[in-house]
Write an enzyme that holds these catalytic residues in place. Structure first.
Site, PDB file in Angstrom:
ATOM      1  N   GLN A   1       3.289   9.895   1.324  1.00 41.42           N
ATOM      2  CA  GLN A   1       4.105  10.011   1.044  1.00 41.42           C
ATOM      3  C   GLN A   1       4.652  10.060  -0.140  1.00 41.42           C
ATOM      4  O   GLN A   1       6.664   9.280   0.005  1.00 41.42           O
ATOM      5  CB  GLN A   1       4.211   8.148   1.289  1.00 41.42           C
ATOM      6  CG  GLN A   1       3.373   7.286   1.988  1.00 41.42           C
ATOM      7  CD  GLN A   1       3.477   5.670   2.723  1.00 41.42           C
ATOM      8  OE1 GLN A   1       2.073   5.164   2.093  1.00 41.42           O
ATOM      9  NE2 GLN A   1       4.555   5.295   3.197  1.00 41.42           N
TER      10      GLN A   1
ATOM     11  N   HIS B   1      -3.088   7.737   6.763  1.00 38.73           N
ATOM     12  CA  HIS B   1      -1.733   8.562   6.243  1.00 38.73           C
ATOM     13  C   HIS B   1      -2.132   9.850   5.507  1.00 38.73           C
ATOM     14  O   HIS B   1      -1.272  10.835   5.612  1.00 38.73           O
ATOM     15  CB  HIS B   1      -0.786   7.460   4.810  1.00 38.73           C
ATOM     16  CG  HIS B   1       0.330   6.801   5.536  1.00 38.73           C
ATOM     17  ND1 HIS B   1       1.358   7.490   5.759  1.00 38.73           N
ATOM     18  CD2 HIS B   1       0.579   5.752   5.810  1.00 38.73           C
ATOM     19  CE1 HIS B   1       2.797   6.575   6.070  1.00 38.73           C
ATOM     20  NE2 HIS B   1       1.677   5.216   5.656  1.00 38.73           N
TER      21      HIS B   1
ATOM     22  N   GLY C   1       0.630  -1.259   0.350  1.00 42.96           N
ATOM     23  CA  GLY C   1       0.224   0.082   0.082  1.00 42.96           C
ATOM     24  C   GLY C   1       0.849   1.679   0.144  1.00 42.96           C
ATOM     25  O   GLY C   1       2.303   1.245   0.820  1.00 42.96           O
TER      26      GLY C   1
ATOM     27  N   CYS D   1       6.174  -0.532   7.394  1.00 46.92           N
ATOM     28  CA  CYS D   1       5.191   1.124   6.623  1.00 46.92           C
ATOM     29  C   CYS D   1       6.433   1.688   5.718  1.00 46.92           C
ATOM     30  O   CYS D   1       7.746   1.780   6.460  1.00 46.92           O
ATOM     31  CB  CYS D   1       5.039   2.257   7.918  1.00 46.92           C
ATOM     32  SG  CYS D   1       4.802   4.080   7.018  1.00 46.92           S
ATOM     33  N   LEU D   2       6.228   2.190   4.780  1.00 49.18           N
ATOM     34  CA  LEU D   2       7.089   2.139   3.510  1.00 49.18           C
ATOM     35  C   LEU D   2       7.816   3.645   4.410  1.00 49.18           C
ATOM     36  O   LEU D   2       9.572   3.565   4.049  1.00 49.18           O
ATOM     37  CB  LEU D   2       6.876   2.665   2.459  1.00 49.18           C
ATOM     38  CG  LEU D   2       6.582   1.230   2.191  1.00 49.18           C
ATOM     39  CD1 LEU D   2       5.950   1.430   0.608  1.00 49.18           C
ATOM     40  CD2 LEU D   2       7.314  -0.108   1.410  1.00 49.18           C
TER      41      LEU D   2
ATOM     42  N   HIS E   1      -4.302   1.731   7.588  1.00 52.02           N
ATOM     43  CA  HIS E   1      -3.563   2.308   7.508  1.00 52.02           C
ATOM     44  C   HIS E   1      -3.269   3.298   6.438  1.00 52.02           C
ATOM     45  O   HIS E   1      -2.088   4.444   6.824  1.00 52.02           O
ATOM     46  CB  HIS E   1      -1.738   1.611   6.607  1.00 52.02           C
ATOM     47  CG  HIS E   1      -0.724   2.010   7.133  1.00 52.02           C
ATOM     48  ND1 HIS E   1       0.124   1.089   8.454  1.00 52.02           N
ATOM     49  CD2 HIS E   1       0.473   1.874   6.749  1.00 52.02           C
ATOM     50  CE1 HIS E   1       1.340   1.625   8.130  1.00 52.02           C
ATOM     51  NE2 HIS E   1       1.626   2.429   6.852  1.00 52.02           N
ATOM     52  N   GLU E   2      -3.944   3.020   5.269  1.00 49.56           N
ATOM     53  CA  GLU E   2      -3.495   4.156   4.222  1.00 49.56           C
ATOM     54  C   GLU E   2      -4.264   5.759   4.712  1.00 49.56           C
ATOM     55  O   GLU E   2      -3.962   6.580   4.634  1.00 49.56           O
ATOM     56  CB  GLU E   2      -4.029   3.738   2.693  1.00 49.56           C
ATOM     57  CG  GLU E   2      -3.662   2.977   2.303  1.00 49.56           C
ATOM     58  CD  GLU E   2      -1.653   2.965   3.359  1.00 49.56           C
ATOM     59  OE1 GLU E   2      -0.607   3.593   2.736  1.00 49.56           O
ATOM     60  OE2 GLU E   2      -0.671   1.920   2.791  1.00 49.56           O
TER      61      GLU E   2
HETATM   62 NI    NI Z   1       2.629   3.581   5.698  1.00 49.46          NI
END
Ligand code: NI
Length: 174
Positions: free
Chosen positions: A52, A135, A47, A89-90, A131-132
């Protein structure tokens, strides 16, 4: 081949700001979405939310194994049950923490044609949705941790410094 974006990591203020609703679904957005698919697969992650990659708009891309998809102006319709999962998380490279979240999550939003869509996700997919959307609200996984866990995470972030290589074998990053 669409150029990929650099993924913003913890410390970048763009990750703490709420994103604005998408008002126009056009070719520029479609191009950006394509680039975000490539960025997500390159990472690799399951995702990726627009902030991000530095874009303060409310949409995210995802793929938990059923092919790439995008959700624009997403809203949670219903979230039920409870599921604990070691979440990554990226934007927090190399970190993974157990986070408790609802298990079954129904979201609504728009697709790239501007059509209303309602999608239900169980376990990993439901988690990606929450989660997204976090963000998009300027909320990071860190904000979902218990106080002690959060302290431990902050210490790890300080110790490893930013841009540290991601250890192999970690769980899915969102
Ligand atoms: Ni994340």
């Amino acid at each position: 081949m669409v150029p990929t974006h650099t993924i913003r990591v913890f410390g970048d203020p763009v990750l703490k700001r709420p994103a604005a609703p998408v008002t126009e679904i056009d070719g520029a957005l479609a191009t950006l979405v394509d680039a975000m698919y490539d960025t997500m697969y390159d990472a690799p992650g399951v995702g990726l939310a627009a902030p991000q990659v530095g874009v303060q708009k409310r949409f995210f891309v995802y793929d938990v194994g059923d092919g790439p998809a995008v959700l624009i102006n997403p809203e949670v319709v219903e979230a039920t049950g409870e599921w604990t999962y070691e979440e990554g998380c990226l934007s927090l490279p190399g970190l993974a923490f157990e986070v408790v979240r609802p298990k079954v999550v129904t979201v609504r939003g728009l697709d790239l044609d501007g059509n209303d869509v309602v999608v239900q996700g169980d376990e990993l997919l439901g988690r990606v949705f929450l989660h997204e959307i976090d963000h998009l609200d300027g909320v990071l996984m860190l904000d979902r941790l218990e106080r002690d866990e959060r302290k431990r995470a902050m210490r790890l972030l300080r110790e490893q410094g930013m841009g540290a290589p991601t250890p192999a074998g970690r769980r899915h990053a969102l």
